[in-house]
Design a protein around this motif. Sequence first.
Motif, PDB file in Angstrom:
ATOM      1  N   PRO A   1       0.694  -1.221   0.018  1.00  0.00           N
ATOM      2  CA  PRO A   1       0.212   0.073  -0.112  1.00  0.00           C
ATOM      3  C   PRO A   1       0.849   1.244   0.007  1.00  0.00           C
ATOM      4  N   CYS A   2       2.020   1.114   0.535  1.00  0.00           N
ATOM      5  CA  CYS A   2       2.683   2.319   0.436  1.00  0.00           C
ATOM      6  C   CYS A   2       3.225   2.701  -0.758  1.00  0.00           C
ATOM      7  N   THR A   3       3.474   1.862  -1.734  1.00  0.00           N
ATOM      8  CA  THR A   3       3.871   1.945  -2.964  1.00  0.00           C
ATOM      9  C   THR A   3       2.845   2.554  -3.867  1.00  0.00           C
ATOM     10  N   ILE A   4       1.464   1.757  -3.734  1.00  0.00           N
ATOM     11  CA  ILE A   4       0.642   2.175  -4.530  1.00  0.00           C
ATOM     12  C   ILE A   4      -0.134   3.556  -4.145  1.00  0.00           C
ATOM     13  N   ARG A   5      -0.396   3.796  -2.849  1.00  0.00           N
ATOM     14  CA  ARG A   5      -0.997   4.960  -2.445  1.00  0.00           C
ATOM     15  C   ARG A   5      -0.669   6.200  -3.153  1.00  0.00           C
ATOM     16  N   PRO A   6       0.640   6.684  -3.315  1.00  0.00           N
ATOM     17  CA  PRO A   6       0.980   7.975  -3.978  1.00  0.00           C
ATOM     18  C   PRO A   6       0.846   7.921  -5.353  1.00  0.00           C
TER      19      PRO A   6
END
Length: 398
Positions: A270-275
């Motif tokens: 999620p840390c990669t996808i969110r931005p």
Amino acid sequence: MALGGLRRHVGQFLTSSNELMAASLSAVSCADEVQEEAEGAGCRDDAAALRLKEVAMAAILVAAVLGVGLPLAGRKRRAMRTDSAAFLAAKAFAAGVILATGFVHMLHDAQQALSSPCLPASPWRRFPVPGFVAMVAALATLVLDFLATRFYEAKHRDEAARVKAAAAAALVATSSSASDEDITVVTVDAEDERKAPLLQTHCHGHSHGHGHGHGHGHSHSHGHELVQAEGSEGEVSAHVRSIVVSQILEMGIVSHSVIIGLSLGVSRSPCTIRPLVAALAFHQFFEGFALGGCIAQAQFKNLSAILMASFFAITTPAGIAAGAGLTTFYNPNSPRALVVEGILDSVSAGILIYMSLVDLIAADFLGGKVTGSLRQQVMAYIALFLGALSMSSLAIWA
């Protein structure tokens, strides 16, 4: 003796080459620490990542539809006509976005993939493969651009010759006494001023009858034939160029949209996808706007325009869905995946850089389309630089 030594050296060379290619295309996973670094240590959550992928698919689809649809829906509105100052400024912004996509995003991603420690040093880190492949792709796009333009110009000339021959035959059959004054060129309310004029022929036949007294009979028969004239060579070339540019630009945009979708779809972090969600939605909107503007200028039929716009809009969401389905057995850090991703990113970079510089920026700014007052020209240049800088700044998150 010399022959035997030569055979031995050739055999060794072939063996080492085969081993090199096998190592490059192997599906074996890379080191665990590389995988953890790519996903983000301590930030792997499959359920949360799947929810974010669904949000990303919806947001990117809406942004793409709005971007590609605005120029097509606004073709008949004065503010959004393809020759208006507002449209040219928006298209300049979109051209800057595409230029930055090629230079800052695609080339960088290709370099990152092909310089991975998961790949053998030769040839991937001993030769600038991404730049070389991008250069070859740009030159190949030039050749494709040239051939497609010649093909459509020849097709247009053949159609114009057939129309003129049919018009001449109809004119002779209708009236052999038509004079030059009976042929006039009329203009129509077209979406693009470059559209060829209509050749309108009027053929009149009169019959008079006189009865008793003041009775008078007068009948007219009018034959009207509307024929599209060939127009000047410049008008034909401009229209043909719009068709070719829209098709090649879609090819370049779609190719890297698939890669972007797959890369986001296979991520479990999620840390990669969110931005990426907001960044890719912005990206797709302005890429779609540039493509929609080219489609509008090419004056495709409604069905063809809708098909081209729909194909662009669904590409990235479809890539995300495919990547999400491949998550369980696809490793983006395997040597095979890195080579394929790096080569495709390089090809996309070459196509987008060529299209943005040659067919969008140079065609508008050096081809006479950016005209009008000094204020309008300055606004177009500011929009171009803002588009490039805005897309470049997204590299911080994407």
